[in-house]
Design a protein around this motif. Structure first.
Motif, PDB file in Angstrom:
ATOM      1  N   GLN A  88       0.850  -1.190   0.000  1.00 48.15           N
ATOM      2  CA  GLN A  88       0.000   0.000   0.000  1.00 48.15           C
ATOM      3  C   GLN A  88       0.889   1.245   0.000  1.00 48.15           C
ATOM      4  N   CYS A  89       0.498   2.235  -0.793  1.00 47.73           N
ATOM      5  CA  CYS A  89       1.181   3.525  -0.818  1.00 47.73           C
ATOM      6  C   CYS A  89       0.147   4.603  -1.128  1.00 47.73           C
ATOM      7  N   GLU A  90       0.530   5.869  -1.001  1.00 47.44           N
ATOM      8  CA  GLU A  90      -0.409   6.982  -1.184  1.00 47.44           C
ATOM      9  C   GLU A  90      -0.937   7.077  -2.611  1.00 47.44           C
ATOM     10  N   LEU A  91      -0.277   6.453  -3.576  1.00 46.63           N
ATOM     11  CA  LEU A  91      -0.739   6.489  -4.960  1.00 46.63           C
ATOM     12  C   LEU A  91      -1.923   5.551  -5.205  1.00 46.63           C
ATOM     13  N   ASN A  92      -2.113   4.591  -4.321  1.00 49.47           N
ATOM     14  CA  ASN A  92      -3.201   3.623  -4.464  1.00 49.47           C
ATOM     15  C   ASN A  92      -4.430   4.127  -3.716  1.00 49.47           C
ATOM     16  N   VAL A  93      -5.467   4.447  -4.468  1.00 51.70           N
ATOM     17  CA  VAL A  93      -6.691   5.022  -3.894  1.00 51.70           C
ATOM     18  C   VAL A  93      -7.820   4.008  -4.051  1.00 51.70           C
ATOM     19  N   PRO A  94      -8.493   3.648  -2.939  1.00 43.45           N
ATOM     20  CA  PRO A  94      -9.552   2.651  -3.038  1.00 43.45           C
ATOM     21  C   PRO A  94     -10.761   3.167  -3.820  1.00 43.45           C
ATOM     22  N   VAL A  95     -11.395   2.240  -4.541  1.00 41.65           N
ATOM     23  CA  VAL A  95     -12.662   2.547  -5.199  1.00 41.65           C
ATOM     24  C   VAL A  95     -13.827   2.160  -4.294  1.00 41.65           C
ATOM     25  N   GLU A  96     -13.532   1.350  -3.284  1.00 45.07           N
ATOM     26  CA  GLU A  96     -14.526   0.989  -2.276  1.00 45.07           C
ATOM     27  C   GLU A  96     -13.787   0.785  -0.962  1.00 45.07           C
ATOM     28  N   ASP A  97     -14.198   1.506   0.068  1.00 43.37           N
ATOM     29  CA  ASP A  97     -13.547   1.416   1.376  1.00 43.37           C
ATOM     30  C   ASP A  97     -14.542   0.907   2.407  1.00 43.37           C
ATOM     31  N   GLN A  98     -14.411  -0.358   2.755  1.00 37.00           N
ATOM     32  CA  GLN A  98     -15.251  -0.989   3.772  1.00 37.00           C
ATOM     33  C   GLN A  98     -14.386  -1.486   4.941  1.00 37.00           C
ATOM     34  N   LEU A  99     -13.244  -0.822   5.157  1.00 35.38           N
ATOM     35  CA  LEU A  99     -12.319  -1.280   6.191  1.00 35.38           C
ATOM     36  C   LEU A  99     -12.945  -1.273   7.583  1.00 35.38           C
ATOM     37  N   THR A 100     -13.724  -0.255   7.892  1.00 36.29           N
ATOM     38  CA  THR A 100     -14.316  -0.154   9.222  1.00 36.29           C
ATOM     39  C   THR A 100     -15.392  -1.201   9.448  1.00 36.29           C
ATOM     40  N   ASP A 101     -16.268  -1.400   8.476  1.00 35.07           N
ATOM     41  CA  ASP A 101     -17.408  -2.302   8.649  1.00 35.07           C
ATOM     42  C   ASP A 101     -17.105  -3.753   8.291  1.00 35.07           C
ATOM     43  N   LYS A 102     -16.352  -3.982   7.219  1.00 36.40           N
ATOM     44  CA  LYS A 102     -16.189  -5.341   6.702  1.00 36.40           C
ATOM     45  C   LYS A 102     -14.731  -5.752   6.505  1.00 36.40           C
ATOM     46  N   ASP A 103     -13.792  -4.915   6.929  1.00 34.08           N
ATOM     47  CA  ASP A 103     -12.364  -5.191   6.876  1.00 34.08           C
ATOM     48  C   ASP A 103     -11.834  -5.435   5.463  1.00 34.08           C
ATOM     49  N   TYR A 104     -12.267  -4.629   4.515  1.00 34.55           N
ATOM     50  CA  TYR A 104     -11.643  -4.679   3.200  1.00 34.55           C
ATOM     51  C   TYR A 104     -11.772  -3.326   2.505  1.00 34.55           C
ATOM     52  N   ALA A 105     -10.806  -3.070   1.649  1.00 38.73           N
ATOM     53  CA  ALA A 105     -10.861  -1.956   0.704  1.00 38.73           C
ATOM     54  C   ALA A 105     -10.479  -2.541  -0.645  1.00 38.73           C
ATOM     55  N   LEU A 106     -11.121  -2.038  -1.702  1.00 40.94           N
ATOM     56  CA  LEU A 106     -10.897  -2.538  -3.054  1.00 40.94           C
ATOM     57  C   LEU A 106     -10.278  -1.454  -3.931  1.00 40.94           C
ATOM     58  N   TYR A 107      -9.435  -1.894  -4.857  1.00 40.80           N
ATOM     59  CA  TYR A 107      -8.689  -0.990  -5.729  1.00 40.80           C
ATOM     60  C   TYR A 107      -8.767  -1.486  -7.168  1.00 40.80           C
ATOM     61  N   ASP A 108      -8.956  -0.562  -8.101  1.00 43.37           N
ATOM     62  CA  ASP A 108      -8.878  -0.899  -9.519  1.00 43.37           C
ATOM     63  C   ASP A 108      -7.432  -0.838  -9.994  1.00 43.37           C
ATOM     64  N   LYS A 109      -6.822   0.315  -9.815  1.00 42.00           N
ATOM     65  CA  LYS A 109      -5.454   0.563 -10.288  1.00 42.00           C
ATOM     66  C   LYS A 109      -4.511   0.521  -9.090  1.00 42.00           C
ATOM     67  N   VAL A 110      -3.432  -0.208  -9.244  1.00 37.39           N
ATOM     68  CA  VAL A 110      -2.460  -0.357  -8.166  1.00 37.39           C
ATOM     69  C   VAL A 110      -1.069  -0.126  -8.726  1.00 37.39           C
ATOM     70  N   GLU A 111      -0.323   0.727  -8.067  1.00 42.98           N
ATOM     71  CA  GLU A 111       1.051   1.025  -8.469  1.00 42.98           C
ATOM     72  C   GLU A 111       2.002  -0.075  -7.988  1.00 42.98           C
ATOM     73  N   ASN A 112       2.983  -0.396  -8.814  1.00 49.40           N
ATOM     74  CA  ASN A 112       4.083  -1.295  -8.464  1.00 49.40           C
ATOM     75  C   ASN A 112       3.656  -2.730  -8.161  1.00 49.40           C
ATOM     76  N   GLU A 113       2.635  -3.203  -8.876  1.00 45.04           N
ATOM     77  CA  GLU A 113       2.213  -4.594  -8.686  1.00 45.04           C
ATOM     78  C   GLU A 113       3.211  -5.552  -9.324  1.00 45.04           C
TER      79      GLU A 113
END
Length: 158
Positions: A88-113
């Motif tokens: 995870q880095c600041e360039l990766n922005v979630p398209v769905e953030d459910q970390l508080t309720d369901k313990d996951y965040a989802l990303y379309d574009k990810v840097e340095n995969e």
């Protein structure tokens, strides 16, 4: 992230925290090839195994994910999977953030995969800042049997 192989477990287990050793021992000693699809409690809601079947997709068809509370230990039992992985880095922005309720965040574009190939007996441990796209393949459409052990990260500190 830690990448390991059950065939090397005896000589490498000393390097793992006790709760991670418990998870890998579960993978080693359980008859996962014949296990039913479902959830198996190992330590109540703090550690449990999900035995799953998955149809792989090409990496661009699956969102990357990460968790805040749980560590994932993932292993393919039958078939093969490609996992696309990044920190995870600041360039990766979630398209769905459910970390508080369901313990996951989802990303379309990810840097340095980068990609990992998981075959039976190969396992990977994803920590909370490890982004991962599991159950992928270059052609898609492959059926796999897999296990995901969810471990509350607080158990790592116990």
């Amino acid at each position: 992230m830690i990448l390991g192989d059950l065939s090397k477990w005896e000589e490498e287990q000393w390097a793992y925290a006790p709760i991670l050793r418990k998870a890998i021992d579960y993978l080693r000693t359980s008859d996962l090839e014949n296990a039913d699809i479902g959830t198996y409690n190992l330590i109540g809601n703090d550690m449990y195994a999900l035995v799953q079947q998955a149809h792989t997709v090409v990496p661009l068809e699956r969102k990357s994910e990460h968790h805040a509370k749980f560590i994932d230990v993932q292993m393919v039992v039958a078939g093969e999977e490609v996992h696309a992985v990044a920190r995870q880095c600041e360039l990766n922005v979630p398209v769905e953030d459910q970390l508080t309720d369901k313990d996951y965040a989802l990303y379309d574009k990810v840097e340095n995969e980068f990609e990992l190939l998981l075959k039976p007996g190969t396992f990977v441990i994803y920590f909370p800042d490890d982004l991962h796209r599991p159950a992928c393949s270059h052609a898609g459409g492959t059926l796999t049997k897999r296990v995901v052990i969810k471990i509350n990260k607080e158990l790592l500190q116990a």
